[in-house]
Design a protein around this motif. Structure first.
Motif, mmCIF file in Angstrom:
data_model
loop_
_atom_site.group_PDB
_atom_site.id
_atom_site.type_symbol
_atom_site.label_atom_id
_atom_site.label_comp_id
_atom_site.label_asym_id
_atom_site.label_seq_id
_atom_site.Cartn_x
_atom_site.Cartn_y
_atom_site.Cartn_z
ATOM 1 N N ALA A 106 29.779 -19.080 2.031
ATOM 2 C CA ALA A 106 29.486 -19.192 0.879
ATOM 3 C C ALA A 106 29.783 -17.842 0.067
ATOM 4 O O ALA A 106 30.166 -17.843 -0.953
ATOM 5 N N LEU A 107 29.464 -16.622 0.536
ATOM 6 C CA LEU A 107 29.872 -15.386 -0.104
ATOM 7 C C LEU A 107 31.251 -15.490 -0.354
ATOM 8 O O LEU A 107 31.758 -14.992 -1.624
ATOM 9 N N LEU A 108 32.099 -15.569 0.738
ATOM 10 C CA LEU A 108 33.570 -15.450 0.591
ATOM 11 C C LEU A 108 34.203 -16.413 -0.488
ATOM 12 O O LEU A 108 35.111 -16.417 -1.402
ATOM 13 N N GLU A 109 33.584 -17.434 -0.765
ATOM 14 C CA GLU A 109 33.712 -18.637 -1.578
ATOM 15 C C GLU A 109 33.700 -17.945 -3.168
ATOM 16 O O GLU A 109 34.263 -18.395 -3.932
ATOM 17 N N GLN A 110 32.596 -17.386 -3.099
ATOM 18 C CA GLN A 110 32.506 -16.596 -4.505
ATOM 19 C C GLN A 110 33.146 -15.032 -4.609
ATOM 20 O O GLN A 110 32.867 -14.346 -5.657
ATOM 21 N N ASP A 111 34.072 -15.056 -3.818
ATOM 22 C CA ASP A 111 34.994 -13.624 -3.832
ATOM 23 C C ASP A 111 33.969 -12.420 -3.535
ATOM 24 O O ASP A 111 34.408 -11.345 -4.230
ATOM 25 N N VAL A 112 32.932 -12.507 -2.843
ATOM 26 C CA VAL A 112 32.224 -11.288 -2.447
ATOM 27 C C VAL A 112 33.160 -10.757 -1.341
ATOM 28 O O VAL A 112 33.448 -11.213 -0.456
ATOM 29 N N ALA A 113 33.196 -9.211 -1.458
ATOM 30 C CA ALA A 113 33.990 -8.738 -0.554
ATOM 31 C C ALA A 113 33.220 -7.921 0.799
ATOM 32 O O ALA A 113 31.951 -7.673 0.442
ATOM 33 N N TYR A 114 33.909 -8.144 1.915
ATOM 34 C CA TYR A 114 33.108 -7.208 3.073
ATOM 35 C C TYR A 114 33.026 -5.764 2.821
ATOM 36 O O TYR A 114 33.801 -5.126 1.953
ATOM 37 N N ARG A 116 24.148 2.605 -12.882
ATOM 38 C CA ARG A 116 25.561 3.243 -13.159
ATOM 39 C C ARG A 116 26.445 2.384 -12.436
ATOM 40 O O ARG A 116 26.296 1.606 -11.961
ATOM 41 N N THR A 117 27.579 2.513 -13.226
ATOM 42 C CA THR A 117 28.918 2.023 -12.499
ATOM 43 C C THR A 117 29.093 2.590 -11.140
ATOM 44 O O THR A 117 29.243 3.682 -10.933
ATOM 45 N N ARG A 118 29.267 1.779 -10.177
ATOM 46 C CA ARG A 118 29.471 1.982 -8.760
ATOM 47 C C ARG A 118 30.825 1.747 -8.213
ATOM 48 O O ARG A 118 31.610 0.630 -8.840
ATOM 49 N N ARG A 119 31.168 2.528 -7.146
ATOM 50 C CA ARG A 119 32.518 2.097 -6.647
ATOM 51 C C ARG A 119 32.343 0.996 -5.584
ATOM 52 O O ARG A 119 33.215 0.536 -4.976
ATOM 53 N N SER A 120 31.125 0.854 -5.076
ATOM 54 C CA SER A 120 30.812 -0.308 -4.156
ATOM 55 C C SER A 120 29.597 -1.096 -4.539
ATOM 56 O O SER A 120 28.440 -0.474 -5.017
ATOM 57 N N GLY A 121 29.733 -2.621 -4.241
ATOM 58 C CA GLY A 121 28.474 -3.327 -4.489
ATOM 59 C C GLY A 121 28.894 -4.310 -5.475
ATOM 60 O O GLY A 121 29.881 -4.389 -6.237
ATOM 61 N N LEU A 122 28.049 -5.357 -5.931
ATOM 62 C CA LEU A 122 27.803 -5.966 -6.956
ATOM 63 C C LEU A 122 27.180 -5.670 -8.103
ATOM 64 O O LEU A 122 26.231 -4.714 -7.961
ATOM 65 N N THR A 123 27.712 -5.600 -9.259
ATOM 66 C CA THR A 123 26.905 -5.427 -10.488
ATOM 67 C C THR A 123 25.778 -6.468 -10.686
ATOM 68 O O THR A 123 25.903 -7.557 -10.036
ATOM 69 N N ALA A 124 25.008 -6.222 -11.568
ATOM 70 C CA ALA A 124 23.622 -6.974 -11.711
ATOM 71 C C ALA A 124 24.378 -8.539 -12.273
ATOM 72 O O ALA A 124 23.763 -9.656 -11.655
ATOM 73 N N ARG A 125 25.080 -8.506 -13.248
ATOM 74 C CA ARG A 125 25.731 -9.848 -13.393
ATOM 75 C C ARG A 125 26.587 -10.546 -12.392
ATOM 76 O O ARG A 125 26.241 -11.676 -12.390
ATOM 77 N N GLU A 126 27.269 -9.947 -11.612
ATOM 78 C CA GLU A 126 27.787 -10.426 -10.400
ATOM 79 C C GLU A 126 26.953 -11.078 -9.541
ATOM 80 O O GLU A 126 27.074 -12.124 -9.115
ATOM 81 N N GLU A 127 25.900 -10.363 -9.356
ATOM 82 C CA GLU A 127 24.913 -10.788 -8.046
ATOM 83 C C GLU A 127 24.214 -11.858 -8.897
ATOM 84 O O GLU A 127 24.053 -12.980 -8.181
ATOM 85 N N ALA A 128 23.974 -11.899 -10.182
ATOM 86 C CA ALA A 128 23.036 -13.211 -10.380
ATOM 87 C C ALA A 128 24.027 -14.352 -10.575
ATOM 88 O O ALA A 128 23.528 -15.501 -10.442
ATOM 89 N N ALA A 129 25.228 -14.063 -10.825
ATOM 90 C CA ALA A 129 26.197 -15.425 -10.936
ATOM 91 C C ALA A 129 26.388 -15.930 -9.528
ATOM 92 O O ALA A 129 26.313 -17.299 -9.415
ATOM 93 N N VAL A 130 26.362 -15.030 -8.486
ATOM 94 C CA VAL A 130 26.547 -15.575 -7.236
ATOM 95 C C VAL A 130 25.217 -16.422 -6.911
ATOM 96 O O VAL A 130 25.356 -17.407 -6.254
ATOM 97 N N LEU A 131 24.108 -15.845 -7.091
ATOM 98 C CA LEU A 131 22.834 -16.509 -6.857
ATOM 99 C C LEU A 131 22.810 -17.646 -7.510
ATOM 100 O O LEU A 131 22.311 -18.829 -6.724
ATOM 101 N N ARG A 132 23.279 -17.905 -8.849
ATOM 102 C CA ARG A 132 23.226 -19.322 -9.322
ATOM 103 C C ARG A 132 23.998 -20.080 -8.724
ATOM 104 O O ARG A 132 23.795 -21.287 -8.640
ATOM 105 N N SER A 133 25.098 -19.747 -8.163
ATOM 106 C CA SER A 133 26.325 -20.752 -7.712
ATOM 107 C C SER A 133 25.658 -21.115 -6.292
ATOM 108 O O SER A 133 26.240 -22.455 -6.129
ATOM 109 N N ILE A 134 24.875 -20.639 -5.585
ATOM 110 C CA ILE A 134 24.627 -20.983 -4.352
ATOM 111 C C ILE A 134 23.022 -21.691 -4.256
ATOM 112 O O ILE A 134 22.755 -22.299 -3.182
ATOM 113 N N ARG A 135 22.495 -21.753 -5.722
ATOM 114 C CA ARG A 135 21.099 -22.562 -5.513
ATOM 115 C C ARG A 135 21.140 -23.797 -6.114
ATOM 116 O O ARG A 135 22.293 -24.130 -6.649
#
Length: 320
Positions: free
Chosen positions: A239-247, A301-320
């Motif tokens: 499910a994470l990979l389908e949402q283009d979340v990277a390892y 702050r802008t980070r080199r690694s991780g999901l932004t708050a907006r990206e995380e919220a979008a992934v959570l909405r997509s899997i629920r």
């Protein structure tokens, strides 16, 4: 007084090593361009591009210790040619990324290495550096292979993503934790060990890694340290990979998350490290330090690694 030449020494790990050397009373010279940061107080910078002709002329001479931080062959090989004959001891900072397989749990320093065919690749270049150093310095060489290096000031933003994220409210997206582990070494603990092992003349190869902590326990520690009271949502890999979340790391990633086929990467044997005097601070203490650092730098702050708050919220909405 112990005379130490650090090849590099102005980046994150390099500065930690230089600080540890100075604390031990050493005379420290850093050979570097100096573009990664300022040299530590108490050390002397010889500012030079190591790729340039004659880069080592100003530091030729006798050294009690040389510490090499880079993996780039165009710098490693000339340094060995110029300095190895008059160095009493040499420490090469390598990486556990040199191993050919990541599916072997508790693999030690005898595990097979990658075949260094493409020196543009980090792992290949590190293996080539190890081979070259071994040829020049077989009886005076310590090869340190750290795993994930963490701690305050980490420029990669990997480990710090989690205490920063759990310090904010709302449901936290995490990968499934069953069968997964977190294994790391604090930059300060690593630096202190490198300095003392080198000072003792230790030779050979050592995986500089901390204990392998089950990922579920790791997240529970983060919750305890941050006081997070929201939901923790475990999501399957597909499910994470389908949402283009990277390892592992980088933009739009879940840091420290690895494929189950790489289960051994965060479970390498640290026996030799502990036998060689390697000490690591308790993980809750380290998490508290990292959380304080993240808050000082800004958890949003802008980070080199991780999901932004907006990206995380979008992934959570997509899997629920």
């Amino acid at each position: 007084m112990r005379r130490v030449l650090v090849l590099g020494g102005t980046g994150w790990l390099g500065r930690a090593i230089v600080d540890a050397l100075i604390a031990e009373g050493a005379e420290v010279v850093c050979l570097a361009r100096g573009t990664s940061g300022a040299v530590s107080d108490g050390a002397r910078l010889v500012g030079v591009d190591r790729r340039s002709p004659g880069a080592y002329e100003q530091v030729r001479g006798d050294w009690d210790e040389v510490i090499e931080l880079t993996h780039e062959p165009e710098m490693v090989l000339p340094a060995l040619d110029a300095l190895a004959d008059r160095a009493a001891h040499w420490t090469l900072i390598s990486s556990v990324s040199v191993y050919a397989r990541n599916d072997e749990v508790d693999a030690d320093e005898t595990a097979a290495l990658v075949d260094p065919l493409d020196l543009v690749q980090y792992a290949d270049a590190k293996v080539a550096a190890e081979q070259a150093a071994s040829t020049h310095l077989s009886s005076r060489l310590l090869i340190a292979r750290p795993g994930l290096i963490i701690g305050p000031g980490d420029p990669s933003d990997r480990f710090g993503y989690w205490p920063a994220r759990f310090s904010r409210s709302g449901p936290v997206l995490v990968p499934t934790t069953a069968g997964r582990f977190v294994q790391a070494v604090d930059v300060r603990d690593l630096a202190r060990w490198v300095v003392r092992a080198a000072g003792a003349g230790r030779v050979g190869v050592v995986n500089a890694v901390g204990a392998a902590i089950p990922m579920g326990d790791f997240f529970r520690m983060v919750v305890d340290v941050t006081g997070h009271d929201g939901e923790v949502v475990e999501v399957e890999d597909d499910a994470l990979l389908e949402q283009d979340v990277a390892y592992w790391a980088g933009p739009r990633s879940l840091p420290l998350w690895l494929p189950m086929s790489d289960v051994g990467f965060a479970q390498r044997s640290g026996h030799a490290f502990h036998q060689a005097g390697g000490l690591v601070r308790p993980l809750p203490e380290l998490l508290a330090d990292v959380l304080a650092d993240e808050r000082a730098r800004g958890v949003d702050r802008t980070r080199r690694s991780g999901l932004t708050a907006r990206e995380e919220a979008a992934v959570l909405r997509s899997i629920r």
